[in-house]
Write a protein that holds these residues in place. Structure first.
Motif, short mmCIF file in Angstrom:
data_model
loop_
_atom_site.label_atom_id
_atom_site.label_comp_id
_atom_site.label_asym_id
_atom_site.label_seq_id
_atom_site.Cartn_x
_atom_site.Cartn_y
_atom_site.Cartn_z
N ILE A 132 -1.02 -4.97 8.54
CA ILE A 132 -0.42 -3.89 7.74
C ILE A 132 0.76 -3.31 8.52
O ILE A 132 0.56 -2.69 9.56
N SER A 179 -2.86 -2.29 12.14
CA SER A 179 -1.68 -1.53 11.71
C SER A 179 -0.72 -1.28 12.86
O SER A 179 -0.84 -0.29 13.59
N THR A 212 2.57 -0.74 4.35
CA THR A 212 2.14 0.54 3.78
C THR A 212 3.34 1.47 3.80
O THR A 212 3.94 1.73 4.85
N PHE A 262 0.86 -1.18 0.00
CA PHE A 262 0.00 0.00 0.00
C PHE A 262 0.90 1.23 0.00
O PHE A 262 2.05 1.17 0.47
N THR A 310 -3.14 3.98 2.34
CA THR A 310 -3.55 4.36 3.70
C THR A 310 -3.33 5.86 3.87
O THR A 310 -2.32 6.40 3.40
N ASP A 363 1.43 4.81 1.68
CA ASP A 363 1.02 5.58 2.87
C ASP A 363 1.10 7.06 2.48
O ASP A 363 2.12 7.72 2.69
#
Ligand code: G3P
Length: 214
Positions: free
Chosen positions: A161, A127, A183, A4, A26, A6
């Protein structure tokens, strides 16, 4: 392993999506505060750039209010995941939202106990913030290892994550430990692509190619 970005910056997200490696995004209030567009418009635009989950963070503190805020964020796009800080109110809200089929990313996780509770409440993601643990001389990656092990022991479906990533080694270590997702800030993503020997190799091949008879 899924990667992902960030980031709440559309240019960065568009760029990494064009590389063919973007599995989701994210955001958090700090990242969103750097952008000039409204929060909702920004999340909508990000959701259009990736079919993957896009985390948008709730700022309400009571469970009932978190649920109302989360429902409204979930209406922005089908791929919105609701980021909720771990805590008693957050857990209550997560249970309710899970029952409604709304994906929750339980954030600001700094212990395995917090991760386990998040999973039990029905969070789709947890997370752990590894960089912030490293910042205070704790071992962020040891936390990831422990969470991954506990989730595997009980075949919990919640995905880990790895967040608060500071450098490429964090991404590689997360992958070695079997974390589902990292992320990654744009700057770290850019560093993952490059290697000085690749640059030297390309330069040398191009120089030699000019000498090849055509
Ligand atoms: O998006 C949450 C997390 O990745 C924040 O990272 O660098 O502010 O600790 P950082």
């Amino acid at each position: 392993m899924k990667l992902f970005l960030d980031s709440a910056n559309l240019e960065e997200i568009r760029e990494v999506a064009s590389w063919g490696v973007l599995d989701g995004v994210t955001t958090n209030p700090s990242l969103c505060s750097k952008e000039s567009v409204t929060f909702e418009d920004n999340i909508r635009a990000i959701c259009a750039l990736t079919p993957g989950p896009v985390s948008a963070e709730c700022v309400s503190l009571e469970a009932d209010e978190i649920v109302v805020e989360a429902r409204s964020l979930a209406r922005i796009a089908p791929n919105v995941a609701i980021k909720i800080p771990i805590g008693v109110e957050g857990l209550k809200a997560t249970k309710a939202l899970h029952a409604e089929g709304i994906a929750v990313n339980m954030t600001l996780v700094f212990s395995t106990g917090q991760a386990l509770l998040a999973a039990k409440a029905g969070a789709r993601f947890v997370s752990p913030f590894i960089g912030r643990l490293d910042d205070i001389a704790e071992d962020g990656m040891a936390l990831v290892e422990e969470i991954v092990q506990v989730f595997e022991n009980y075949r919990l479906e919640t995905e880990v994550i790895v967040a608060s990533v500071r450098h490429p080694r964090h991404v590689i270590d997360a992958a070695r430990l079997g974390a589902d997702i990292a992320t990654v800030p744009y700057g770290v993503m850019a560093k993952l692509v490059r290697h000085p020997l690749t640059d030297i190799g390309v330069e040398r091949f191009l120089a030699d190619w000019r000498k090849v008879k055509k």
